[in-house]
Design a protein around this motif. Structure first.
Motif, PDB file in Angstrom:
ATOM      1  N   ARG A 191     -26.674  28.265-129.751  1.00  0.00           N
ATOM      2  CA  ARG A 191     -25.784  29.486-129.791  1.00  0.00           C
ATOM      3  C   ARG A 191     -26.413  30.772-128.794  1.00  0.00           C
ATOM      4  O   ARG A 191     -27.127  30.571-128.608  1.00  0.00           O
ATOM      5  CB  ARG A 191     -25.545  29.848-131.768  1.00  0.00           C
ATOM      6  CG  ARG A 191     -24.460  29.062-131.504  1.00  0.00           C
ATOM      7  CD  ARG A 191     -23.608  29.564-133.393  1.00  0.00           C
ATOM      8  NE  ARG A 191     -23.047  28.275-134.539  1.00  0.00           N
ATOM      9  CZ  ARG A 191     -24.066  28.106-134.929  1.00  0.00           C
ATOM     10  NH1 ARG A 191     -25.083  28.077-135.357  1.00  0.00           N
ATOM     11  NH2 ARG A 191     -23.411  27.224-135.875  1.00  0.00           N
ATOM     12  N   TYR A 193     -26.321  34.678-128.456  1.00  0.00           N
ATOM     13  CA  TYR A 193     -26.055  35.917-128.781  1.00  0.00           C
ATOM     14  C   TYR A 193     -25.391  36.683-127.763  1.00  0.00           C
ATOM     15  O   TYR A 193     -25.536  36.626-126.123  1.00  0.00           O
ATOM     16  CB  TYR A 193     -27.280  36.919-128.798  1.00  0.00           C
ATOM     17  CG  TYR A 193     -28.590  36.477-129.589  1.00  0.00           C
ATOM     18  CD1 TYR A 193     -27.970  36.879-130.915  1.00  0.00           C
ATOM     19  CD2 TYR A 193     -29.248  34.947-129.453  1.00  0.00           C
ATOM     20  CE1 TYR A 193     -29.142  36.173-131.896  1.00  0.00           C
ATOM     21  CE2 TYR A 193     -30.794  35.112-130.102  1.00  0.00           C
ATOM     22  CZ  TYR A 193     -30.188  35.502-130.970  1.00  0.00           C
ATOM     23  OH  TYR A 193     -31.265  34.865-132.292  1.00  0.00           O
ATOM     24  N   GLN A 209     -29.291  31.891-122.168  1.00  0.00           N
ATOM     25  CA  GLN A 209     -30.322  30.565-122.870  1.00  0.00           C
ATOM     26  C   GLN A 209     -31.228  30.067-121.631  1.00  0.00           C
ATOM     27  O   GLN A 209     -32.399  30.053-122.380  1.00  0.00           O
ATOM     28  CB  GLN A 209     -29.244  30.115-123.591  1.00  0.00           C
ATOM     29  CG  GLN A 209     -28.495  29.747-125.013  1.00  0.00           C
ATOM     30  CD  GLN A 209     -27.896  28.511-125.089  1.00  0.00           C
ATOM     31  OE1 GLN A 209     -28.217  27.903-125.648  1.00  0.00           O
ATOM     32  NE2 GLN A 209     -26.527  28.869-126.001  1.00  0.00           N
ATOM     33  N   ASP A 235     -29.310  31.554-130.346  1.00  0.00           N
ATOM     34  CA  ASP A 235     -29.426  31.767-131.584  1.00  0.00           C
ATOM     35  C   ASP A 235     -29.180  30.592-132.391  1.00  0.00           C
ATOM     36  O   ASP A 235     -27.927  30.065-131.904  1.00  0.00           O
ATOM     37  CB  ASP A 235     -27.834  32.898-131.957  1.00  0.00           C
ATOM     38  CG  ASP A 235     -27.912  32.893-132.944  1.00  0.00           C
ATOM     39  OD1 ASP A 235     -29.045  32.440-134.224  1.00  0.00           O
ATOM     40  OD2 ASP A 235     -26.390  33.276-132.887  1.00  0.00           O
ATOM     41  N   GLU A 236     -30.491  29.768-133.303  1.00  0.00           N
ATOM     42  CA  GLU A 236     -30.800  28.960-133.638  1.00  0.00           C
ATOM     43  C   GLU A 236     -31.318  28.686-134.913  1.00  0.00           C
ATOM     44  O   GLU A 236     -32.268  30.083-135.048  1.00  0.00           O
ATOM     45  CB  GLU A 236     -30.991  27.894-132.715  1.00  0.00           C
ATOM     46  CG  GLU A 236     -32.632  27.694-132.323  1.00  0.00           C
ATOM     47  CD  GLU A 236     -32.694  26.459-130.764  1.00  0.00           C
ATOM     48  OE1 GLU A 236     -32.065  26.054-130.000  1.00  0.00           O
ATOM     49  OE2 GLU A 236     -33.539  26.964-130.521  1.00  0.00           O
ATOM     50  N   PRO A 244     -36.455  32.984-131.734  1.00  0.00           N
ATOM     51  CA  PRO A 244     -35.523  33.623-130.878  1.00  0.00           C
ATOM     52  C   PRO A 244     -34.730  34.207-129.321  1.00  0.00           C
ATOM     53  O   PRO A 244     -33.918  33.957-128.807  1.00  0.00           O
ATOM     54  CB  PRO A 244     -34.338  34.446-132.023  1.00  0.00           C
ATOM     55  CG  PRO A 244     -35.000  35.075-133.250  1.00  0.00           C
ATOM     56  CD  PRO A 244     -36.806  34.796-132.676  1.00  0.00           C
ATOM     57  N   ALA A 568     -36.113  35.380-138.416  1.00  0.00           N
ATOM     58  CA  ALA A 568     -34.912  36.306-136.582  1.00  0.00           C
ATOM     59  C   ALA A 568     -34.979  37.899-136.872  1.00  0.00           C
ATOM     60  O   ALA A 568     -34.159  38.485-136.248  1.00  0.00           O
ATOM     61  CB  ALA A 568     -33.821  35.557-136.260  1.00  0.00           C
TER      62      ALA A 568
END
Ligand code: ASP
Length: 597
Positions: A191, A193, A209, A235-236, A244, A568
């Motif tokens: 995902r 951020y 990413q 974001d995982e 992250p 995170a």
């Protein structure tokens, strides 16, 4: 007189830990942290510390004024002091071989407290057998933890590796070009951020990413060879070996084949390993993804060990148990591993292997030990003498096996193999085993969603021999995707990219990205590809992992100055954190928190 220290400033002449016997007789001025104090009546010894190490500073009535000795006696750990003194040889009986400065000491003539310190929440100086404080506590008090010599050595190694990487890339003609952090989505399987825009209400930037799309566009823009020490954000759900935000040595080059890219990456890896004191041989061996899965049950094989998976399906004879035959009839294969000397494993050890097989989806693990009197164990019974005869083996062997579809049996047996490699009696055959995994499938099935996702990312070119399958059987296409693997660790991934906008659109369509979204999210890439795109490909090395491996550490947090926890969180700075209603209003954002179920 020795040459001036690189670290000399107007306030000090040397680093504490860099003084040596050659400095004996010199008057020096040092600054550092009080590591430990020892008071022997009228004499006080201070161990002063800085990034170069420790020095013993002696405060003694023979050369130190009384007020210096009194002040030294009151010093608390981690206070910052500046001291003046003369470097002297230690008496033979006081020599400390464990210290770089162990043959000398500083005879202190003046002492100034320049940085008083509250009592440290966690100790920086530890006794030989004293355990580290709990990691959560250390992350919360990260500045104290960062003072530990072990972490300082890691950060210094990290710095050196970064310099070497930059130099290696630059010397091969790669240009260091920075790409934006406030950007648009770059799908790498996680995902994004998101960062709200204040000036454009309701609109968001995404943190990259990876610099993937930008580096491809740099190729289109004619910058031929690009690299960057790039920060990436994903974001995982975090695993122990993920962060992250992390650092990649990211590169891209034009007019290349995958072998060209691999040759550059190999040279960078040689330089990095050399900096850490290891000579490694190139080129690395290449294994196709399917071979790696067949032989090791994993796409990042640890080639320091044997215990390869074998296909014993054809060995199964009529006397094998019905469930073995049934498993094969429904399309399963019998995958086994032979462990020379493994007959010495206890029942508990074998049960642990079986538990691993089961937790990875295999119905059960069959096993048999070859003893003086023949085969023993539930596997021997299940297979029957005929099958065992075919599988064969010598006294002392253990065999373990499982029947199942390749999608289950191979990864499960791969985990069993890994567990075998970790047993203390199995020493690695070599220290450094690198390889390339090539010919990955273009897509993989995501077990959770049941959807196909790119094995690498959606910009990876299908294998030229498989392009014709793209419309008919896309899930059977191989990709021009390659990974570098070291001792069972994925060091990085790369691919030759799609340069034909029509193929790129087909991939997006196969990934079920709606047409309008393709334009909205990736229009700028497609326009770029249509503007005269050279063939290109690239790679990204996971720098934190490399630094961790070369530091001999097992945690990424040991090589990142201010890391996040597995949840995170930044415990030291306290992030993430709520923001004020005023700040949210300025961003035109209203927060409503859903109840966690
Ligand atoms: N962008 C890719 C990644 O982050 C690497 C590459 O394909 O160059 O894994």
């Amino acid at each position: 007189m020795t040459v001036a220290s690189t670290f000399a400033t107007s306030r000090r002449s040397h680093l504490c830990g860099e003084l040596r016997e050659e400095h004996v007789g010199e008057t020096v001025r040092l600054g550092g942290w009080v590591h430990r104090t020892r008071s022997l009546g009228s004499i006080v010894f201070l161990d002063l510390r800085d990034r170069a190490g420790l020095i013993q500073a002696a405060c003694d009535p023979r050369f130190s004024p009384a007020d210096v000795i009194a002040a030294a006696d009151r010093l608390g750990a981690e206070t910052v002091v500046e001291v003046d003194g003369v470097v002297a040889r230690r008496p033979a009986e006081m020599v400390n071989k464990d210290m770089g400065t162990g043959t000398i000491e500083l005879q202190v003539t003046a002492l100034r407290i320049v940085g008083p310190a509250v009592t440290p929440a966690i100790p920086v100086a530890r006794g030989k057998d004293e355990k580290l404080a709990a990691e959560e506590l250390r992350l919360k008090h990260r500045i104290l933890d960062l003072r530990r010599p072990e972490l300082q050595a890691n950060m210094i190694l990290r710095h050196r590796l970064l310099q070497v990487a930059r130099h290696a890339m630059s010397s091969h003609g790669f240009l260091e070009i920075e790409t934006p952090i406030l950007t648009k989505t770059t799908p790498e399987g996680a995902r994004d951020y998101l960062v709200p825009s204040r000036v454009h209400p309701g609109e968001f930037y995404a943190l990259p990413q990876s610099p993937q799309i930008y580096k491809q566009l740099l190729m289109v823009a004619g910058y031929d060879r690009y690299f960057q020490i790039a920060r990436c954000f994903r974001d995982e759900d975090l695993r122990a070996d993920r962060q992250p935000e992390f650092t990649q040595i990211d590169l891209e080059c034009a007019f290349v084949t995958q072998e060209d890219v691999q040759a550059v990456v190999e040279r960078v890896l040689v330089a990095l390993w050399k900096e850490a004191g290891h000579d490694i041989a190139i080129p690395f061996q290449r294994l196709s993804w399917s071979t790696s899965m067949e032989r090791f049950g994993i796409d990042k094989p640890d080639l320091r060990y044997g215990f390869e998976l074998e296909n014993w399906t054809a060995h199964v004879q009529g006397d094998a148990a019905t469930f073995v035959h049934d498993g094969i009839t429904v399309g399963g294969l019998l995958r086994g591993i032979r462990v020379p000397g493994g007959a010495a494993l206890s029942r508990k050890d074998i049960d642990a292997l079986a538990a691993t097989a089961k937790s990875n989806g295999l119905g059960g693990l069959l096993w048999a030990k070859r003893t003086e009197t023949g085969w023993e164990g539930q596997g021997a019974k299940a297979f029957g003498a005929g099958t065992m005869e075919k599988i064969g083996g010598v006294i002392g062997d253990l065999i373990v096996a499982g029947v199942g579809a390749d999608s289950v049996a191979l990864p499960a047996m791969g985990q069993v193999r890994l567990e075998l490699t970790r047993r203390p009696e199995h020493a690695p055959a070599t220290a450094h085993a690198f390889c390339w995994i090539v010919d990955f499938p273009l897509f993989e099935l995501d077990a959770a969603s049941g959807e196909h996702t790119p094995s690498h990312h959606p910009f990876t070119s299908p294998h030229p021999d498989d392009v014709h399958k793209l419309e008919s059987v896309p899930w059977e296409c191989r990709a021009m995707h390659y990974d570098a693997v070291y001792n069972g660790n994925e060091l990085g991934s790369g691919s030759i990219r799609i340069t034909d906008p029509a193929v790129q659109e087909t991939i997006f369509r196969l990934l079920k990205v709606p047409a309008e979204e393709i334009q909205r999210r990736f229009g700028f890439l497609l326009d770029g590809l249509a503007a005269g795109a050279p063939p290109h490909g690239g790679f990204a090395l996971g720098f934190d992992r490399i630094a961790m491996l070369l530091a001999g550490s097992t945690s990424l947090r040991d090589v990142i100055a201010f890391p996040k926890t597995t949840a995170a969180r930044a415990l030291f700075e306290g992030a993430p954190s709520p923001v004020s209603a005023r700040e949210l209003a300025a961003l035109n954002i209203a927060v409503s928190i859903k109840e966690q179920s």
